[in-house]
Design a protein around this motif. Structure first.
Motif, PDB file in Angstrom:
ATOM      1  N   PRO A  70      35.797  34.338  44.524  1.00 15.38           N
ATOM      2  CA  PRO A  70      37.092  34.506  43.774  1.00 15.38           C
ATOM      3  C   PRO A  70      37.879  33.468  44.084  1.00 15.38           C
ATOM      4  O   PRO A  70      38.075  32.797  45.139  1.00 15.38           O
ATOM      5  CB  PRO A  70      37.494  35.746  44.687  1.00 15.38           C
ATOM      6  CG  PRO A  70      36.716  35.547  45.985  1.00 15.38           C
ATOM      7  CD  PRO A  70      35.381  34.993  45.447  1.00 15.38           C
TER       8      PRO A  70
ATOM      9  N   TRP B 175      43.097  35.968  41.834  1.00 14.50           N
ATOM     10  CA  TRP B 175      42.903  37.079  42.458  1.00 14.50           C
ATOM     11  C   TRP B 175      44.132  37.114  43.410  1.00 14.50           C
ATOM     12  O   TRP B 175      44.739  35.894  43.761  1.00 14.50           O
ATOM     13  CB  TRP B 175      41.775  36.886  43.277  1.00 14.50           C
ATOM     14  CG  TRP B 175      40.599  37.472  42.449  1.00 14.50           C
ATOM     15  CD1 TRP B 175      39.604  36.416  41.884  1.00 14.50           C
ATOM     16  CD2 TRP B 175      39.961  38.641  42.343  1.00 14.50           C
ATOM     17  NE1 TRP B 175      38.799  37.494  41.132  1.00 14.50           N
ATOM     18  CE2 TRP B 175      38.907  38.476  41.201  1.00 14.50           C
ATOM     19  CE3 TRP B 175      40.314  40.036  42.495  1.00 14.50           C
ATOM     20  CZ2 TRP B 175      38.039  39.759  40.661  1.00 14.50           C
ATOM     21  CZ3 TRP B 175      39.589  41.055  42.334  1.00 14.50           C
ATOM     22  CH2 TRP B 175      38.596  40.913  41.495  1.00 14.50           C
TER      23      TRP B 175
ATOM     24  N   LEU C  35      36.644  41.620  49.408  1.00 15.47           N
ATOM     25  CA  LEU C  35      36.749  41.061  48.013  1.00 15.47           C
ATOM     26  C   LEU C  35      35.758  40.032  48.027  1.00 15.47           C
ATOM     27  O   LEU C  35      34.801  39.806  47.094  1.00 15.47           O
ATOM     28  CB  LEU C  35      38.197  40.624  47.787  1.00 15.47           C
ATOM     29  CG  LEU C  35      38.301  39.410  46.837  1.00 15.47           C
ATOM     30  CD1 LEU C  35      38.011  40.108  45.510  1.00 15.47           C
ATOM     31  CD2 LEU C  35      39.726  38.814  46.996  1.00 15.47           C
TER      32      LEU C  35
END
Length: 297
Positions: free
Chosen positions: A220, A196, A209
């Motif tokens: 992530p 990411w 996110l």
């Protein structure tokens, strides 16, 4: 009678939390601010501030004064605006503070239109993040601010300012060609093993996110960090990973990216002015043109 300038210093202390920041905002010394605040306490006849760690907090009396100060300053702004409205001409200068992503899409088109319609008006744009833009407004270094707020940020933006919602901006998933099929078929959950691209920890979009990924069942793996959404899109287009950016940033993206709208709380875009100034000819016209041109965003 209480001194208005001292009341404004107290109001700003409630916003900034330290005498040092208030002094920086007003371009005066720390000792000058402290002296004026002590004088205000003497005028009010009650303690207004208490030390809290390295900062200051207001007493109940101080909080009451700050609440009343917003009304006093707004009334003075309205009085000044009423005098300007007698002329009715849109001229002079207008400073618009706007966050970087919105400068080209939200601030530049109205600025061009205002200059075309009103040759006597000088329009200047200032690149500023929301907190800085609001500070410029309070210090009268800007007349209009275009800002954003991520959910669940509170609606209260502080005393003396008035915000009007322009629109809600969706958050978008950007994925390179290598992740296209997985993203289309399985959405965010299919990208649990992907790299990411994000900003610093604690920034609103990075928080979005992390929260969205955890809701999809994974943490992530942030492999790349950068400060600008346009750069995130470039890194994603280069195949280095996926990113989440606001919709305005996703519209101007390099080729080779798939854009997937996400079911996340929207980023709210506001236009903000000092309370009491919204009827001044220049500011009223600016607000009208900004909303008029939203359809082209």
């Amino acid at each position: 009678m209480l001194d208005t300038r001292r009341l404004i210093l107290l109001r700003d202390l409630s916003e900034y939390g330290t005498v040092t920041l208030v002094a920086e905002a007003h371009g005066i010394t720390v000792s000058a601010v402290s002296q004026q605040l002590r004088a205000l306490e003497a005028e009010a006849g009650a303690p207004l501030m208490l030390r809290a760690g390295r900062g200051m907090r207001l007493t109940r009396a101080g909080e009451v004064l700050v609440q009343r100060t917003a009304k006093v300053v707004a009334a003075l702004e309205e009085a000044a605006g009423a005098v300007l409205a007698l002329d009715g001409r849109v001229q002079g200068s207008l400073v618009v503070a706007c966050f970087q992503t919105g400068l080209g899409a939200l601030a530049a088109p109205p600025a061009r239109t205002l200059r075309e319609r009103h040759p006597g008006l000088e329009v200047r744009l200032f690149d500023a993040l929301p907190a800085q833009a609001l500070r410029l407004l309070r210090n009268r270094e800007a007349d209009v601010a275009i800002t954003y707020r991520y959910a669940p940020a509170p609606d209260d933006i502080g005393a003396g300012l008035r915000a009007r919602r322009l629109f809600g901006e969706r958050l978008m998933l950007l994925v390179p060609e290598s992740l296209h099929a997985a993203a289309v078929a399985g959405g965010l959950g299919a990208l649990s093993e992907a790299d990411w691209i994000a900003g610093e920890d604690g920034t609103p979009c990075t928080d979005a996110l992390v929260q969205a990924a955890r809701a999809a069942g994974f943490n992530p793996r942030i492999a790349h960090r950068c400060h600008h959404f346009a750069t995130m899109a470039e890194l994603a287009a280069a195949g280095l990973g996926a990113a989440i950016v606001p919709e305005l940033s996703a519209r101007r993206r390099p080729p080779g990216l798939t854009v997937v709208p996400l079911d996340l709380p929207e980023r709210r875009i506001d236009v903000v002015v000092r309370d009491g100034t919204q009827d001044r000819p220049v500011i009223a016209e600016a607000l009208r043109v900004i909303e008029e041109q939203l359809h082209s965003v």
